[in-house]
Design a protein around this motif. Structure first.
Motif, mmCIF file in Angstrom:
data_model
loop_
_atom_site.group_PDB
_atom_site.id
_atom_site.type_symbol
_atom_site.label_atom_id
_atom_site.label_comp_id
_atom_site.label_asym_id
_atom_site.label_seq_id
_atom_site.Cartn_x
_atom_site.Cartn_y
_atom_site.Cartn_z
ATOM 1 N N VAL A 241 0.841 -1.188 0.000
ATOM 2 C CA VAL A 241 0.000 0.000 0.000
ATOM 3 C C VAL A 241 0.875 1.236 0.000
ATOM 4 O O VAL A 241 1.866 1.327 0.749
ATOM 5 N N PHE A 242 0.524 2.204 -0.861
ATOM 6 C CA PHE A 242 1.139 3.528 -0.868
ATOM 7 C C PHE A 242 0.039 4.528 -0.553
ATOM 8 O O PHE A 242 -0.952 4.618 -1.290
ATOM 9 N N GLY A 243 0.192 5.261 0.536
ATOM 10 C CA GLY A 243 -0.851 6.192 0.940
ATOM 11 C C GLY A 243 -0.294 7.569 1.224
ATOM 12 O O GLY A 243 0.903 7.747 1.487
ATOM 13 N N ARG A 244 -1.175 8.547 1.181
ATOM 14 C CA ARG A 244 -0.823 9.922 1.515
ATOM 15 C C ARG A 244 -2.087 10.646 1.951
ATOM 16 O O ARG A 244 -3.205 10.303 1.544
ATOM 17 N N CYS A 245 -1.914 11.648 2.794
ATOM 18 C CA CYS A 245 -3.020 12.465 3.279
ATOM 19 C C CYS A 245 -2.985 13.827 2.600
ATOM 20 O O CYS A 245 -1.917 14.453 2.501
ATOM 21 N N GLU A 246 -4.129 14.273 2.142
ATOM 22 C CA GLU A 246 -4.265 15.569 1.487
ATOM 23 C C GLU A 246 -5.405 16.341 2.140
ATOM 24 O O GLU A 246 -6.290 15.766 2.772
ATOM 25 N N ASP A 247 -5.343 17.659 1.961
ATOM 26 C CA ASP A 247 -6.397 18.486 2.530
ATOM 27 C C ASP A 247 -7.731 18.269 1.832
ATOM 28 O O ASP A 247 -8.790 18.374 2.440
ATOM 29 N N MET A 262 4.865 5.935 -9.026
ATOM 30 C CA MET A 262 5.573 5.691 -10.282
ATOM 31 C C MET A 262 7.036 6.103 -10.240
ATOM 32 O O MET A 262 7.801 5.753 -11.150
ATOM 33 N N THR A 263 7.452 6.834 -9.232
ATOM 34 C CA THR A 263 8.867 7.214 -9.117
ATOM 35 C C THR A 263 9.657 6.287 -8.212
ATOM 36 O O THR A 263 10.836 6.542 -7.937
ATOM 37 N N GLY A 269 10.616 1.517 -13.502
ATOM 38 C CA GLY A 269 11.181 0.826 -14.649
ATOM 39 C C GLY A 269 10.322 -0.301 -15.165
ATOM 40 O O GLY A 269 10.813 -1.159 -15.919
ATOM 41 N N ALA A 270 9.033 -0.349 -14.766
ATOM 42 C CA ALA A 270 8.160 -1.442 -15.198
ATOM 43 C C ALA A 270 7.769 -1.266 -16.659
ATOM 44 O O ALA A 270 7.749 -0.154 -17.207
ATOM 45 N N ALA A 299 2.175 3.858 -17.806
ATOM 46 C CA ALA A 299 0.971 3.714 -16.985
ATOM 47 C C ALA A 299 -0.251 3.567 -17.882
ATOM 48 O O ALA A 299 -0.405 4.293 -18.869
ATOM 49 N N VAL A 300 -1.128 2.628 -17.529
ATOM 50 C CA VAL A 300 -2.362 2.370 -18.273
ATOM 51 C C VAL A 300 -3.524 2.512 -17.289
ATOM 52 O O VAL A 300 -3.607 1.760 -16.314
ATOM 53 N N MET A 301 -4.410 3.459 -17.544
ATOM 54 C CA MET A 301 -5.554 3.676 -16.657
ATOM 55 C C MET A 301 -6.732 2.818 -17.107
ATOM 56 O O MET A 301 -7.094 2.825 -18.285
ATOM 57 N N VAL A 302 -7.337 2.085 -16.167
ATOM 58 C CA VAL A 302 -8.485 1.224 -16.440
ATOM 59 C C VAL A 302 -9.609 1.655 -15.505
ATOM 60 O O VAL A 302 -9.458 1.591 -14.279
ATOM 61 N N HIS A 303 -10.730 2.103 -16.091
ATOM 62 C CA HIS A 303 -11.852 2.573 -15.291
ATOM 63 C C HIS A 303 -12.800 1.419 -14.953
ATOM 64 O O HIS A 303 -13.045 0.535 -15.782
ATOM 65 N N THR A 304 -13.330 1.459 -13.753
ATOM 66 C CA THR A 304 -14.382 0.519 -13.375
ATOM 67 C C THR A 304 -15.697 0.959 -14.012
ATOM 68 O O THR A 304 -15.837 2.117 -14.422
ATOM 69 N N PRO A 305 -16.677 0.074 -14.119
ATOM 70 C CA PRO A 305 -17.994 0.518 -14.599
ATOM 71 C C PRO A 305 -18.598 1.553 -13.664
ATOM 72 O O PRO A 305 -18.215 1.685 -12.496
#
Length: 545
Positions: A241-247, A262-263, A269-270, A299-305
């Motif tokens: 898991v990679f997480g971060r908190c934002e306002d 991705m960095t 390098g994937a 990076a390939v974005m795949v949307h859910t229904p």
């Protein structure tokens, strides 16, 4: 005067095995064990007096069960059917009560949101279905068919016209494939989303730790310390898991999460990194796909229904966070919330394993097929609304709800048979069957009328053949009819949507390929479908699988 001798007992191998199992079984009722023990000792040639001493019962008890087994065999060891109190309610009344329970109260003008057993009992009396009935009686009737009108479940229907294609892509990615090709070792699947409005609620009094026979106690009053958004990206196959908190949420916070992932190795390098996201405003549509691809070409974005966030595995992680970190929500400020989420993230990554996702494309196809059948059934049921006078008094003729139809069928077929036969149809033993129970239980009422499936718009004229009623093919109802008399001539009676020939008891019905389901009796010649019950006391005239 000759002395009466004990009846000799001889056992077959099958009878001996069943008696031994009953006599020495750990879960066998005591009375059954005693009876089986008596018969086994009698088969050894022992006298009744000796059997009575060894079994610890009266001599007359030994004589009774020895005689009954000698005459009737194993069925003779069962208790005779007791007469009992005569029934106070007819099967028609029971069916009408169940039909009423399967309607919404608002349809009859009752100012209730849901039925309860006391309210149903009151409505039954008000509608003159029965003179008086108790709530416990109504509860017992509904329990027979697992009808619980006081419960409800929320649901959402599919709105995405391209649901199957979008969902199938995600199921394939979880299974390690993309467009029918297995993923390589340097390709990853990441599930990402935002958990909005994580609040910091400072309780007015300290939270008390749990103790002996005492749960944790949290004060109800609190002061608001603000809210933040928790963004997370979950590697489906590595359980990281990679997480971060934002306002707040938005395009910039989401791209910050993407950059964070991705960095770092091995994603930087994937060969390809598939990002599974929902249709939130932060990553919706083609613009989001182009934005992600321009920043990170691999990076390939795949949307859910649409309205299908349950296909996104990161939602499972968010539920874990809600249960183990956020609730019952006692934080002094947002800094404590951020620290708690960050520490839990490290703790989770140390021991986490991938979720066992079992919902595959095959399950998806089955689900969509069931929904299609459900939609088709609703259309068919809405097209067969009964006309006035076609249903017995006490059941609203305009009711065509999906769950009410089985009970309308119970009530309507008897009315049609009265027209077809010109005389009421009575049977010494008839089966009252309902179609809502998935376990296909059969209810038997001695001396009742015959009620079977099939919804009719209006009673046909005398002498007409009974048409096949539009039914619900997903329900595998089993009907067994024991008839002493049937209307003259063949009748078509099949609730599953297909007609079946029903004839007199002495004339077998021919249904090719049917599996016989006789009540307590055996049937032969299954391959041709010709029904020939060997139990003479029944004389089955119609079988339905």
């Amino acid at each position: 005067m000759p002395v009466a001798t004990a009846r000799p007992i001889s056992l077959t191998a099958a009878e001996r095995a069943r008696l031994k199992k009953a006599a020495y079984g750990h879960k066998t009722p005591h009375r059954t064990r005693v009876r089986a023990h008596i018969v086994l000792l009698a088969a050894r040639g022992q006298a009744n007096a000796r059997i009575a001493r060894e079994s610890g019962v009266h001599l007359d008890t030994v004589r009774t069960w020895r005689s009954r087994f000698a005459v009737q065999g194993l069925p003779g060891l069962a208790d005779h059917k007791r007469r009992g109190r005569p029934t106070s309610f007819t099967p028609v009344q029971v069916a009408e009560v169940k039909a009423l329970a399967c309607q919404l109260p608002a349809e009859s003008g009752t100012p209730l949101a849901r039925w309860s057993c006391p309210e149903l009992a009151r409505e039954v009396v008000a509608r003159a279905i029965a003179g008086s009935v108790s709530a416990s009686t109504v509860r017992r009737w509904l329990k027979q068919d697992a009808i619980k009108p006081w419960q409800y479940r929320s649901w959402i229907f599919i709105r995405d016209p391209d649901f199957q294609r979008k969902a199938a892509r995600i199921m394939d990615l979880y299974a390690g494939a993309w467009q029918g090709v297995p993923l390589g070792e340097n390709e990853y699947v990441v599930s990402a989303d935002e958990k909005t409005s994580v609040q910091a609620r400072c309780r007015c009094h300290p939270t008390l730790a749990p103790g002996q026979a005492r749960a944790m106690r949290v004060n109800h009053e609190y002061g608001r310390g603000g809210a933040l958004a928790y963004l997370a990206a979950y590697d489906v196959h590595r359980a990281k898991v990679f997480g971060r908190c934002e306002d707040r949420t938005g395009i910039v916070p989401f791209m910050n999460l993407v950059t964070q992932v991705m960095t770092t190795a091995p994603y930087a390098g994937a060969e390809r990194v598939f990002w599974i996201v929902d249709n939130g405003s932060s990553h919706r549509g083609q613009r989001a796909i182009d934005r992600l691809t321009s920043a990170f070409p691999n990076a390939v974005m795949v949307h859910t229904p649409v309205h299908a966030s349950w296909t996104n595995q990161v939602e499972i992680f968010f539920s874990i966070v809600q249960r183990k970190v956020v609730a019952p929500n006692d934080f002094t400020d947002l800094t404590q919330v951020r620290d708690r989420l960050r520490d839990f993230e490290d703790r989770y990554n140390a021991t986490a394993q991938p979720f066992q996702w079992r919902f595959t494309t095959s399950d998806l196809d089955d689900l969509l097929a069931r929904l299609d059948r459900h939609s088709l059934d609703r259309q068919e049921e809405s097209s067969i609304a009964p006309t006035a006078g076609s249903t017995p008094e006490g059941l609203r003729a305009s009711t065509t709800k999906h769950s009410v139809l089985p009970y309308q069928r119970l009530l309507s077929v008897d009315e049609w048979l009265r027209h077809a036969a010109a005389v009421p149809l009575t049977t010494p033993e008839a089966v009252v069957v309902d179609g809502t129970n998935r376990q296909d239980r059969l209810r038997r009422d001695t001396g009742s009328r015959l009620y079977a499936g099939g919804a009719l718009a209006s009673p046909p004229p005398p002498g007409a053949s009974l048409p096949s009623a539009p039914g619900r093919p997903r329900l595998e109802n089993r009907y067994t009819v024991r008839a002493a008399s049937l209307p003259p001539g063949p009748a078509q009676l099949r609730p599953g949507g297909t007609a079946i020939a029903a004839t007199r008891p002495d004339e077998p019905a021919v249904v090719p390929g049917m599996k016989c389901r006789s009540w307590g009796g055996g049937c032969t010649d299954h391959t041709t479908g010709r029904i020939n019950c060997t139990r003479p006391a029944v004389g089955s005239a119609l079988h339905n699988r």
